[in-house]
Motif scaffolding. Structure first.
Motif, mmCIF file in Angstrom:
data_model
loop_
_atom_site.group_PDB
_atom_site.id
_atom_site.type_symbol
_atom_site.label_atom_id
_atom_site.label_comp_id
_atom_site.label_asym_id
_atom_site.label_seq_id
_atom_site.Cartn_x
_atom_site.Cartn_y
_atom_site.Cartn_z
ATOM 1 N N ALA A 187 0.822 -1.206 0.000
ATOM 2 C CA ALA A 187 0.000 0.000 0.000
ATOM 3 C C ALA A 187 0.854 1.253 0.000
ATOM 4 N N ALA A 188 1.939 1.235 0.785
ATOM 5 C CA ALA A 188 2.850 2.379 0.815
ATOM 6 C C ALA A 188 3.564 2.538 -0.524
ATOM 7 N N ARG A 189 3.915 1.428 -1.136
ATOM 8 C CA ARG A 189 4.577 1.504 -2.439
ATOM 9 C C ARG A 189 3.631 2.088 -3.495
ATOM 10 N N GLU A 190 2.374 1.686 -3.455
ATOM 11 C CA GLU A 190 1.408 2.223 -4.405
ATOM 12 C C GLU A 190 1.194 3.721 -4.176
ATOM 13 N N LYS A 191 1.155 4.115 -2.901
ATOM 14 C CA LYS A 191 1.019 5.539 -2.590
ATOM 15 C C LYS A 191 2.211 6.321 -3.131
ATOM 16 N N ALA A 192 3.403 5.795 -2.925
ATOM 17 C CA ALA A 192 4.605 6.473 -3.407
ATOM 18 C C ALA A 192 4.595 6.585 -4.925
ATOM 19 N N ALA A 193 4.192 5.510 -5.591
ATOM 20 C CA ALA A 193 4.142 5.532 -7.052
ATOM 21 C C ALA A 193 3.158 6.596 -7.534
ATOM 22 N N GLY A 194 2.019 6.702 -6.852
ATOM 23 C CA GLY A 194 1.050 7.730 -7.219
ATOM 24 C C GLY A 194 1.594 9.127 -7.012
ATOM 25 N N MET A 195 2.346 9.344 -5.945
ATOM 26 C CA MET A 195 2.929 10.660 -5.676
ATOM 27 C C MET A 195 3.962 11.028 -6.731
ATOM 28 N N VAL A 196 4.709 10.055 -7.187
ATOM 29 C CA VAL A 196 5.696 10.328 -8.225
ATOM 30 C C VAL A 196 5.012 10.639 -9.551
#
Length: 490
Positions: A462-471
């Motif tokens: 979930a954190a990885r998906e959030k980070a990908a969205g922020m990028v």
């Protein structure tokens, strides 16, 4: 030589040849030494640590004495040590008689040593300097048209210096004269260099039929297929190799590289880094991990996020001149991969932690990414301490507190690097990074933490998906010299 000091003259000539291997004046003076008793050879002995110039001089004197076949291996040894220099650009190497005189088996060994000394293909300048050896091979093939190993080794050199048609011709002749695994491998590589992929794959598959247990060929087939868009077929060949030997290094490296190419999952690269750490005695050097990390934020160098402000001073004292000197020796805007960055920073164990903290407070303006390397240096102090109770973890965790700036970012990266090199640190570091990501979401500079998160092993999906969205949603900075702006300006 005018003062009859031939040994000193010989030493000077060896030095001259090292700088200018084809200098006419040096060869003229070598001719004068050749006229002395012993042909000048006693002045250039085969000592254990003979200089390149001395070895080349001995090769030229042997040729002058009528033994060019004995001189060529010495000259090739020098070319292997410094292939960009024009050691063989002399008339006697191009004499057609040499190719017929030298033992073809010896020439095969000579050519293969040269091939291992350069890339495939060789750099442009090296292609020119190695061409005289291809001339020797051409003359030798003419004298020994049925020597399969000579044809194959000659093909290997030809393809490295850009003669792909000749490489195919010789390799095909060698495979017809004596079919074998090695002949088909040479032919497959020659076809591949000529851009004939179906023919290359057919030859490599024939190599497998000669020796089904040579798993390096499976990896070569997989790499060739992947490079031409056939990723599923490539992975099937890798899986076949791993079924035979799950720890075969070429197959493991290729498998992780291709699976990362297929789905982009960082876990493949982390597992590859673990394999490299646990298997230091590999069959040869691999670049798969570096290839996958090249150009990716934090995995292969400083990031693409917008510039962050310089950190708040955390130490009153200026760093010592010695610490800055050592930092300057290792600091760079790029690295091969996170474990490579860790290894590169090992020299900073000679810099005391208080000096590394002083660097964070007063980063030298002429040192690239000084904050990053100071934090990486802190990882090497007390490295024997278990991560959770270590002083290095406490220091770096303290440095991540506060607002987003270069120091907090560099400290987070150092913790992420520790997770790459120490599996015991992964869960803790992933938790820290995920918490920091949640904290900064929506704030200026949040992309910097998001890119760090994407480089973090074992980060929660979930954190990885959030980070990908922020990028994805934060626009990348435009303009030139972003790295210089970020890490070298005040």
């Amino acid at each position: 030589m005018a003062r009859d000091e031939p040994q000193q003259a010989a030493d000077h000539l060896a030095g001259a040849l090292a700088h200018a291997p084809t200098l006419p004046e040096a060869h003229e003076l070598l001719g004068r030494l050749a006229a002395r008793p012993g042909g000048g050879l006693p002045f250039f002995p085969l000592a254990p640590h003979v200089s390149p110039g001395g070895l080349a001089a001995r090769a030229h004197l042997l040729a002058a004495a009528g033994h060019p076949d004995e001189g060529l291996p010495l000259l090739a040894a020098v070319s292997g040590r410094a292939p960009a220099a024009d050691w063989a650009g002399v008339p006697w190497v191009g004499d057609p008689a040499l190719g017929g005189r030298i033992d073809p088996g010896l020439l095969v060994q000579l050519l293969m040593r040269l091939c291992t000394a350069v890339g495939d293909p060789a750099p442009e300048r090296t292609r020119t300097t190695l061409r005289p050896y291809l001339t020797v091979a051409t003359h030798a093939v003419r004298a020994n048209p049925e020597h399969a190993m000579l044809l194959g080794a000659g093909s290997a050199l030809a393809r490295r210096i850009g003669e792909s048609d000749l490489a195919v011709e010789w390799a095909a002749r060698g495979a017809r004269v004596r079919p074998s695994k090695l002949a088909e491998i040479w032919l497959g590589y020659a076809y591949r260099s000529a851009g004939k992929v179906p023919e290359a794959l057919a030859a490599l598959r024939r190599a497998v039929t000669h020796d089904p247990d040579d798993l390096s060929v499976y990896a070569d087939i997989a790499g060739t297929l992947a490079d031409h868009g056939r990723l599923a077929d490539a992975l099937s060949w890798v899986d076949r190799a791993l079924e035979k030997d799950p720890d075969y290094d070429c197959a493991v490296h290729t498998a992780h590289r291709l699976r990362h190419r297929a789905d982009g999952d960082l876990a493949h690269l982390v597992r590859l880094a673990d394999f490299i750490r646990d298997h230091p005695d590999e069959s040869h050097e691999h670049t798969d991990l570096a290839d996958c990390c090249r150009g990716v934020s934090w995995l292969g160098g400083t990031p693409t996020a917008a510039p962050l402000p310089r950190g708040t001073a955390r130490a009153a004292a200026e760093p010592s001149e010695e610490s800055v000197r050592r930092l300057r020796q290792v600091a760079s805007l790029s690295w091969s991969h996170p474990p490579g960055a860790y290894d590169a920073a090992v020299q900073l164990i000679l810099v005391q932690p208080f000096d590394l903290l002083a660097v964070l407070a007063h980063p030298p303006v002429d040192v690239a990414a000084a904050e990053i390397w100071a934090c990486l240096g802190l990882l090497h102090h007390g490295a024997e301490e278990p991560w959770l109770d270590s002083a290095r973890r406490k220091i770096l965790l303290d440095l991540t507190e506060g607002g987003l700036d270069r120091v907090t970012e560099a400290a987070l990266f150092a913790m992420i690097v520790s997770a790459w090199v120490d599996p015991e640190a992964r869960a803790d570091v992933a938790t820290i990074v995920a918490a920091r990501l949640t904290e900064v979401a929506g704030r200026p500079g949040s992309r910097a933490v998001a890119e760090l998160a994407l480089a973090t092993p074992d980060l929660d999906p979930a954190a990885r998906e959030k980070a990908a969205g922020m990028v994805r949603v934060v626009p990348r900075p435009r303009g030139r010299s972003r790295l210089l702006l970020r890490w070298r300006r005040g």
